[in-house]
Design a protein around this motif. Structure first.
Motif, PDB file in Angstrom:
ATOM      1  N   LYS A 128       0.810  -1.210   0.000  1.00  0.00           N
ATOM      2  CA  LYS A 128       0.000   0.000   0.000  1.00  0.00           C
ATOM      3  C   LYS A 128       0.847   1.266   0.000  1.00  0.00           C
ATOM      4  O   LYS A 128       0.353   2.344  -0.377  1.00  0.00           O
ATOM      5  CB  LYS A 128      -0.937  -0.011   1.205  1.00  0.00           C
ATOM      6  N   ASP A 129       2.112   1.143   0.405  1.00  0.00           N
ATOM      7  CA  ASP A 129       2.988   2.315   0.381  1.00  0.00           C
ATOM      8  C   ASP A 129       3.596   2.557  -0.996  1.00  0.00           C
ATOM      9  O   ASP A 129       4.438   3.445  -1.169  1.00  0.00           O
ATOM     10  CB  ASP A 129       4.086   2.196   1.435  1.00  0.00           C
ATOM     11  N   GLY A 130       3.196   1.744  -1.992  1.00  0.00           N
ATOM     12  CA  GLY A 130       3.681   1.904  -3.351  1.00  0.00           C
ATOM     13  C   GLY A 130       4.859   1.027  -3.716  1.00  0.00           C
ATOM     14  O   GLY A 130       5.240   0.947  -4.894  1.00  0.00           O
ATOM     15  N   CYS A 131       5.447   0.343  -2.742  1.00  0.00           N
ATOM     16  CA  CYS A 131       6.592  -0.539  -3.002  1.00  0.00           C
ATOM     17  C   CYS A 131       6.131  -1.810  -3.718  1.00  0.00           C
ATOM     18  O   CYS A 131       5.106  -2.395  -3.369  1.00  0.00           O
ATOM     19  CB  CYS A 131       7.264  -0.886  -1.682  1.00  0.00           C
ATOM     20  N   THR A 132       6.886  -2.254  -4.727  1.00  0.00           N
ATOM     21  CA  THR A 132       6.618  -3.510  -5.439  1.00  0.00           C
ATOM     22  C   THR A 132       7.770  -4.474  -5.208  1.00  0.00           C
ATOM     23  O   THR A 132       8.938  -4.129  -5.426  1.00  0.00           O
ATOM     24  CB  THR A 132       6.434  -3.259  -6.946  1.00  0.00           C
ATOM     25  N   LEU A 133       7.428  -5.684  -4.774  1.00  0.00           N
ATOM     26  CA  LEU A 133       8.412  -6.726  -4.470  1.00  0.00           C
ATOM     27  C   LEU A 133       8.219  -7.878  -5.436  1.00  0.00           C
ATOM     28  O   LEU A 133       7.077  -8.262  -5.749  1.00  0.00           O
ATOM     29  CB  LEU A 133       8.233  -7.226  -3.034  1.00  0.00           C
ATOM     30  N   GLN A 134       9.311  -8.463  -5.906  1.00  0.00           N
ATOM     31  CA  GLN A 134       9.240  -9.590  -6.839  1.00  0.00           C
ATOM     32  C   GLN A 134      10.198 -10.690  -6.411  1.00  0.00           C
ATOM     33  O   GLN A 134      11.293 -10.419  -5.878  1.00  0.00           O
ATOM     34  CB  GLN A 134       9.580  -9.135  -8.259  1.00  0.00           C
ATOM     35  N   HIS A 135       9.771 -11.943  -6.655  1.00  0.00           N
ATOM     36  CA  HIS A 135      10.629 -13.082  -6.309  1.00  0.00           C
ATOM     37  C   HIS A 135      10.331 -14.243  -7.247  1.00  0.00           C
ATOM     38  O   HIS A 135       9.159 -14.553  -7.519  1.00  0.00           O
ATOM     39  CB  HIS A 135      10.384 -13.514  -4.856  1.00  0.00           C
ATOM     40  N   PHE A 136      11.391 -14.876  -7.727  1.00  0.00           N
ATOM     41  CA  PHE A 136      11.244 -16.119  -8.488  1.00  0.00           C
ATOM     42  C   PHE A 136      11.514 -17.282  -7.550  1.00  0.00           C
ATOM     43  O   PHE A 136      12.592 -17.385  -6.958  1.00  0.00           O
ATOM     44  CB  PHE A 136      12.219 -16.154  -9.664  1.00  0.00           C
ATOM     45  N   GLN A 137      10.522 -18.158  -7.397  1.00  0.00           N
ATOM     46  CA  GLN A 137      10.655 -19.333  -6.538  1.00  0.00           C
ATOM     47  C   GLN A 137      10.878 -20.555  -7.438  1.00  0.00           C
ATOM     48  O   GLN A 137       9.946 -21.025  -8.088  1.00  0.00           O
ATOM     49  CB  GLN A 137       9.387 -19.524  -5.694  1.00  0.00           C
ATOM     50  N   PRO A 138      12.106 -21.076  -7.513  1.00  0.00           N
ATOM     51  CA  PRO A 138      12.403 -22.117  -8.504  1.00  0.00           C
ATOM     52  C   PRO A 138      11.919 -23.506  -8.131  1.00  0.00           C
ATOM     53  O   PRO A 138      11.816 -24.378  -8.995  1.00  0.00           O
ATOM     54  CB  PRO A 138      13.935 -22.082  -8.572  1.00  0.00           C
ATOM     55  N   THR A 139      11.633 -23.735  -6.864  1.00  0.00           N
ATOM     56  CA  THR A 139      11.207 -25.060  -6.425  1.00  0.00           C
ATOM     57  C   THR A 139      10.306 -24.884  -5.213  1.00  0.00           C
ATOM     58  O   THR A 139       9.919 -23.771  -4.856  1.00  0.00           O
ATOM     59  CB  THR A 139      12.424 -25.943  -6.099  1.00  0.00           C
ATOM     60  N   ARG A 140       9.946 -26.002  -4.582  1.00  0.00           N
ATOM     61  CA  ARG A 140       9.037 -25.957  -3.441  1.00  0.00           C
ATOM     62  C   ARG A 140       9.722 -26.573  -2.226  1.00  0.00           C
ATOM     63  O   ARG A 140      10.404 -27.604  -2.331  1.00  0.00           O
ATOM     64  CB  ARG A 140       7.760 -26.748  -3.752  1.00  0.00           C
ATOM     65  N   LYS A 141       9.541 -25.971  -1.073  1.00  0.00           N
ATOM     66  CA  LYS A 141      10.035 -26.585   0.149  1.00  0.00           C
ATOM     67  C   LYS A 141       9.389 -27.957   0.299  1.00  0.00           C
ATOM     68  O   LYS A 141       8.161 -28.096   0.240  1.00  0.00           O
ATOM     69  CB  LYS A 141       9.673 -25.705   1.349  1.00  0.00           C
ATOM     70  N   GLY A 142      10.221 -28.983   0.438  1.00  0.00           N
ATOM     71  CA  GLY A 142       9.727 -30.360   0.499  1.00  0.00           C
ATOM     72  C   GLY A 142      10.056 -31.165  -0.724  1.00  0.00           C
ATOM     73  O   GLY A 142      10.027 -32.405  -0.691  1.00  0.00           O
ATOM     74  N   ASP A 143      10.384 -30.469  -1.852  1.00  0.00           N
ATOM     75  CA  ASP A 143      10.817 -31.178  -3.056  1.00  0.00           C
ATOM     76  C   ASP A 143      12.192 -31.810  -2.823  1.00  0.00           C
ATOM     77  O   ASP A 143      12.917 -31.419  -1.900  1.00  0.00           O
ATOM     78  CB  ASP A 143      10.888 -30.211  -4.236  1.00  0.00           C
ATOM     79  N   PRO A 144      12.586 -32.786  -3.657  1.00  0.00           N
ATOM     80  CA  PRO A 144      13.874 -33.467  -3.445  1.00  0.00           C
ATOM     81  C   PRO A 144      15.076 -32.530  -3.413  1.00  0.00           C
ATOM     82  O   PRO A 144      16.067 -32.830  -2.737  1.00  0.00           O
ATOM     83  CB  PRO A 144      13.951 -34.435  -4.631  1.00  0.00           C
ATOM     84  N   ASP A 145      15.000 -31.399  -4.130  1.00  0.00           N
ATOM     85  CA  ASP A 145      16.121 -30.469  -4.129  1.00  0.00           C
ATOM     86  C   ASP A 145      16.025 -29.425  -3.017  1.00  0.00           C
ATOM     87  O   ASP A 145      16.917 -28.589  -2.873  1.00  0.00           O
ATOM     88  CB  ASP A 145      16.246 -29.765  -5.490  1.00  0.00           C
TER      89      ASP A 145
END
Length: 450
Positions: free
Chosen positions: A386-403
Motif C-alpha cells: 500500500k505504500d507503493g513498493c513492489t516486491l518480486q521473487h522467483f521461486q524455482p522449487t518448493r520446500k519439500g521437493d527433493p532439491d
C-alpha cells in the motif's frame, strides 16, 4: 523395445527377497512416517467415516488387516479402501513430482493391509512399498504430462502401485505380478472433474486405487490372467489416457539403478501442491520485507499450467475448494502465518478477513514456467504494498521437493502436528518412534473420537 509391463513386473517381483540398502530403507521409512501422519489425521473426516458405516466390517477369513478409520479388524480390500481414502483427505500426502502423483495413499494402505493379514514384517512391508512406488511412478512418467489434462494420476497409476506392492507381499512370481499389473490397468480410474468443484470423490480415488490394486493382485495370485500388452497396446492404458502410447524409454531408464522413493516430495503446506511454489515465494518476500496482511495492496502469482487451470479460484466456500484455491491459501498464509490444518477449520472457511483479502490475489499462466513443468514446479510472485513498493521473487522449487527436502526432524514435526490431535501426544510420539525404528508392523491405534 521390451514389453514395459513385463519389465516392470520382473523388477517388482525381485523385491520379494531383495535386501534394502540402509539408505533405501531410510527413504522408505520417511515415506511411511509421512503416510501415517496423513492417515491418522484423515480418519475422523468424511468420506472415509461415511464409507466405514456404509461398508461394515465382517469377520475376515484367516488373518485380519486393521481399518484405522473405525479401528475394526477388516479384510484386506476394506482396509485398503478406507485407509487409502482417509490418507488422501487432508491434502498433506507425498508427491512424486515428475509424474504429478501421490504414491503413498494408494500404495501404502494396500501394502500394509496385505502385510498385516498375511503375517509380514516391517522389512517385507518396506520392500513392497519400494516396488509399488517404482512401478507406479515410472508408469506415471510414461503418460505425463498429457495424462493430467483429464485424469487424476493418483487414482489411475496409483492402482499399479497398490497391485505391485500387494503382489510382492503375496510372494507372486514375475508372471503373476505381470497379470496383476495387467488387470490393474483396466481398473484404473479417476477424473479431474471430480475435484474441480465440490464433492467428496477425490479421496475416494486413492481408496479405490488401493482396493483395486489389491483385488488385481489377489486375482492374479489365484491364477486370473490379464492382457500383457495393456500398457502400451494400440488401445491400451497409455493410448487411452495420454497423447501417445507412452514414453516408455524415458520411464524405464535407470530401472534398478535409481529409485523413485528416493525422490519424493513431502508436503510442507496442507493444500494442493500446485499452490506451494507461490506460497513459498510469498513467504520469502515476507521474510525479506517484513510486511503483513494489512500492508498488501495486491499479490500476483505467475505459475505453470495446473497452478492456473486448477488453483485459480477467486471464490472458495468448501474445504475442498479452499485447498485448491491460490487466493484462499495466500490470504490464509498472510493472516494465519501458515497453511496447515487450522487454515481449513470451519470457522476459517467463513473468516471475513480471509475472504476480504482474496480479491487482491491474482494468478496467471507463465509460459516459461509452463514449459518447464512437470520437472520443475516454480512460481513468480509479485507483491504490491500500500505504500507503493513492489516486491518480486522467483521461486524455482518448493520446500519439500527433493532439491529442497524436509529434514527428518521436520518430517517428525509434521507427523506430531497432524497426529497428536487425533491420537494424543504420547501415542503420537510412541507411534512415530516405532515407525522410524521398529522391525514390527504398525498395529492398532486408538483414535480420540469426539
Amino acid at each position: 523395445m521390451h514389453n514395459p509391463l513385463t519389465v516392470l513386473a520382473e523388477h517388482a517381483a525381485g523385491w520379494r527377497d531383495r535386501p534394502l540398502s540402509a539408505g533405501l530403507e531410510h527413504h522408505a521409512r520417511r515415506a511411511l512416517v509421512d503416510w501415517f501422519a496423513v492417515l491418522l489425521a484423515g480418519c475422523a473426516h468424511p468420506p472415509a467415516t461415511l464409507m466405514a458405516r456404509a461398508l461394515p466390517a465382517g469377520a475376515p477369513e484367516g488373518g485380519a488387516a486393521i481399518c484405522y478409520v473405525d479401528g475394526r479388524p477388516s479384510d484386506i480390500r476394506r482396509a485398503a479402501l478406507l485407509n487409502g481414502t482417509a490418507s488422501h483427505t487432508v491434502e498433506f500426502d507425498d508427491i512424486y513430482r515428475d509424474a504429478g502423483y501421490h504414491p503413498a495413499c494408494p500404495t501404502m494402505p494396500a501394502a500394509l493391509a496385505t502385510a498385516q493379514a498375511r503375517g509380514g514384517d516391517m522389512a517385507a512391508l518396506l520392500r513392497a512399498v519400494v516396488a509399488g512406488y517404482e512401478v507406479s511412478c515410472r508408469i506415471g512418467l510414461a503418460v505425463q504430462p498429457s495424462h493430467y489434462r483429464y485424469w487424476h494420476t493418483t487414482g489411475t497409476v496409483g492402482t499399479f502401485g497398490a497391485a505391485a506392492a500387494t503382489a510382492v507381499l503375496l510372494g507372486s512370481d514375475a508372471e503373476r505380478t505381470a497379470h496383476a499389473l495387467a488387470t490393474a490397468a483396466t481398473m484404473a480410474s479417476g477424473l479431474q472433474q471430480a475435484f474441480r468443484g465440490a464433492g467428496m470423490s477425490k479421496p475416494l480415488h486413492a481408496g479405490h486405487a488401493a482396493e483395486a490394486g489389491v483385488l488385481a493382485a489377489l486375482a492374479a495370485h489365484a491364477g486370473v490372467t490379464g492382457a500383457l500388452d495393456v500398457l502400451d497396446g494400440p488401445v491400451g492404458f497409455a493410448a487411452a489416457t495420454s497423447e501417445d502410447r507412452g514414453k516408455w524409454d524415458k520411464a524405464l531408464a535407470g530401472l534398478g539403478e535409481t529409485h523413485a522413493i528416493e525422490a519424493i516430495t513431502f508436503k510442507n503446506h496442507g493444500c494442493c501442491g500446485h499452490i506451494f511454489a507461490g506460497l513459498d515465494g510469498l513467504l520469502e518476500l515476507q521474510r525479506q520485507a517484513g510486511f503483513g496482511a494489512a500492508d498488501v495492496e495486491a499479490i500476483h502469482v505467475g505459475g505453470y499450467g495446473p497452478t492456473k487451470d486448477i488453483c485459480d479460484r477467486p471464490v472458495a466456500e468448501t474445504e475442498q475448494e479452499a485447498r485448491f484455491s491460490m487466493q484462499y491459501c495466500a490470504a490464509a498464509l498472510l493472516l494465519l502465518g501458515g497453511v496447515r490444518l487450522a487454515a481449513f477449520a470451519p470457522e476459517r472457511l467463513t473468516d471475513p478477513a480471509i475472504h476480504a483479502l482474496m480479491p487482491r490475489v491474482s494468478v496467471s499462466l507463465d509460459p516459461e514456467l509452463a514449459d518447464a513443468y512437470p520437472q520443475q514446479r516454480a512460481a513468480r510472485v509479485t507483491v504490491r504494498l500500500k505504500d507503493g513498493c513492489t516486491l518480486q521473487h522467483f521461486q524455482p522449487t518448493r520446500k519439500g521437493d527433493p532439491d529442497l527436502p524436509l529434514s527428518d526432524d521436520e518430517l517428525s514435526g509434521k507427523f506430531l502436528e497432524l497426529t497428536a490431535p487425533a491420537v494424543g501426544d504420547a501415542t503420537a510420539r510412541r507411534v512415530l518412534d516405532a515407525l522410524w525404528t521398529s522391525e514390527r508392523l504398525p498395529g492398532a491405534i486408538a483414535l480420540q473420537r469426539a
